[in-house]
Design a protein around this motif. Sequence first.
Motif, PDB file in Angstrom:
ATOM      1  N   VAL A   1       0.723  -1.077  -0.159  1.00 31.07           N
ATOM      2  CA  VAL A   1      -0.152  -0.140  -0.200  1.00 31.07           C
ATOM      3  C   VAL A   1       0.612   1.346  -0.249  1.00 31.07           C
ATOM      4  O   VAL A   1       0.419   2.784  -0.160  1.00 31.07           O
ATOM      5  N   LEU A   2       1.936   0.618   0.334  1.00 31.90           N
ATOM      6  CA  LEU A   2       3.212   2.222   0.364  1.00 31.90           C
ATOM      7  C   LEU A   2       2.803   2.828  -1.144  1.00 31.90           C
ATOM      8  O   LEU A   2       2.591   2.470  -2.468  1.00 31.90           O
ATOM      9  N   GLY A   3       2.914   4.433  -1.045  1.00 30.04           N
ATOM     10  CA  GLY A   3       2.916   5.681  -2.072  1.00 30.04           C
ATOM     11  C   GLY A   3       1.465   5.603  -2.800  1.00 30.04           C
ATOM     12  O   GLY A   3       1.010   6.259  -3.670  1.00 30.04           O
ATOM     13  N   MET A   4       0.058   4.903  -1.984  1.00 32.63           N
ATOM     14  CA  MET A   4      -1.299   4.769  -1.941  1.00 32.63           C
ATOM     15  C   MET A   4      -1.970   5.759  -1.539  1.00 32.63           C
ATOM     16  O   MET A   4      -3.154   5.817  -0.707  1.00 32.63           O
ATOM     17  N   GLU A   5      -1.250   6.666  -0.559  1.00 33.06           N
ATOM     18  CA  GLU A   5      -1.554   7.735   0.766  1.00 33.06           C
ATOM     19  C   GLU A   5      -2.019   7.194   2.262  1.00 33.06           C
ATOM     20  O   GLU A   5      -2.995   7.422   2.576  1.00 33.06           O
ATOM     21  N   VAL A   6      -1.764   5.487   1.234  1.00 35.58           N
ATOM     22  CA  VAL A   6      -3.031   4.734   3.239  1.00 35.58           C
ATOM     23  C   VAL A   6      -2.437   4.893   4.378  1.00 35.58           C
ATOM     24  O   VAL A   6      -2.883   5.874   5.210  1.00 35.58           O
ATOM     25  N   GLU A   7      -0.902   5.556   4.674  1.00 37.08           N
ATOM     26  CA  GLU A   7      -0.119   6.013   5.841  1.00 37.08           C
ATOM     27  C   GLU A   7      -0.467   7.279   6.127  1.00 37.08           C
ATOM     28  O   GLU A   7      -0.706   7.110   6.722  1.00 37.08           O
ATOM     29  N   GLU A   8      -0.891   8.356   4.708  1.00 33.19           N
ATOM     30  CA  GLU A   8      -1.152   9.256   6.013  1.00 33.19           C
ATOM     31  C   GLU A   8      -2.498   9.416   6.272  1.00 33.19           C
ATOM     32  O   GLU A   8      -3.023  11.126   7.297  1.00 33.19           O
ATOM     33  N   PHE A   9      -3.612   8.218   5.497  1.00 34.00           N
ATOM     34  CA  PHE A   9      -5.088   8.765   6.875  1.00 34.00           C
ATOM     35  C   PHE A   9      -4.321   7.908   7.378  1.00 34.00           C
ATOM     36  O   PHE A   9      -5.469   8.587   8.309  1.00 34.00           O
ATOM     37  N   VAL A  10      -4.618   7.100   7.690  1.00 35.08           N
ATOM     38  CA  VAL A  10      -3.626   6.133   9.097  1.00 35.08           C
ATOM     39  C   VAL A  10      -2.999   7.431  10.218  1.00 35.08           C
ATOM     40  O   VAL A  10      -4.044   7.382  11.241  1.00 35.08           O
ATOM     41  N   VAL A  11      -2.452   8.562   9.667  1.00 34.66           N
ATOM     42  CA  VAL A  11      -2.066   9.212  10.505  1.00 34.66           C
ATOM     43  C   VAL A  11      -3.240  10.262  11.130  1.00 34.66           C
ATOM     44  O   VAL A  11      -2.754  10.583  12.151  1.00 34.66           O
ATOM     45  N   ALA A  12      -3.444  10.913   9.804  1.00 30.99           N
ATOM     46  CA  ALA A  12      -4.542  11.481  10.381  1.00 30.99           C
ATOM     47  C   ALA A  12      -5.461  11.290  10.435  1.00 30.99           C
ATOM     48  O   ALA A  12      -6.202  11.851  11.890  1.00 30.99           O
ATOM     49  N   GLU A  13      -5.857   9.958  10.755  1.00 31.91           N
ATOM     50  CA  GLU A  13      -6.930   9.239  11.874  1.00 31.91           C
ATOM     51  C   GLU A  13      -6.402   9.469  13.109  1.00 31.91           C
ATOM     52  O   GLU A  13      -7.024   9.656  14.744  1.00 31.91           O
ATOM     53  N   ALA A  14      -5.240   9.567  13.329  1.00 32.22           N
ATOM     54  CA  ALA A  14      -4.420   9.054  15.155  1.00 32.22           C
ATOM     55  C   ALA A  14      -4.315  10.432  15.094  1.00 32.22           C
ATOM     56  O   ALA A  14      -4.904  10.607  16.332  1.00 32.22           O
ATOM     57  N   VAL A  15      -4.336  10.985  14.356  1.00 35.21           N
ATOM     58  CA  VAL A  15      -4.369  12.825  15.280  1.00 35.21           C
ATOM     59  C   VAL A  15      -5.808  13.407  15.789  1.00 35.21           C
ATOM     60  O   VAL A  15      -6.077  13.554  16.105  1.00 35.21           O
ATOM     61  N   ARG A  16      -6.963  12.995  14.299  1.00 40.17           N
ATOM     62  CA  ARG A  16      -8.355  12.462  15.286  1.00 40.17           C
ATOM     63  C   ARG A  16      -8.743  12.763  16.264  1.00 40.17           C
ATOM     64  O   ARG A  16      -9.398  12.870  17.050  1.00 40.17           O
TER      65      ARG A  16
END
Length: 84
Positions: free
Chosen positions: A6-21
Motif C-alpha cells: 500500500v506504500l505510495g497509495m496515501e494509506v499511511e497519510e490517512f492512518v496518521v490523519a486518523e490518529a491525529v483525529r
Amino acid sequence: MMSCRVLGMEVEEFVVAEAVRLLRSAHTGETDITATIKETPDNTPCREVYLRAGFREIAPQDGVRQFILDGDEMPMLPLHIKKA
C-alpha cells in the motif's frame, strides 16, 4: 505496521490523519501532536510520512527525527480513502 503493497497509495497519510483525529478528540482545545522516527535501513520508504501528512520537522534529539503538527493545523487527508 502495514503492508508494503500500500506504500505510495496515501494509506499511511490517512492512518496518521486518523490518529491525529483520535488524539485531538480526547483533549479539549488546540493540541499539538508530535511524532518521531528513528531512521533504520528498513524504514526508508516511510521516513517522510509525517512531512507528507503536513507535520513540520523540528530539531532531532539523539539521532531521532522529530515532527510536530500545531494545534491549529489539520493533517493532509487523502480524499480517495474512506473509512468503512
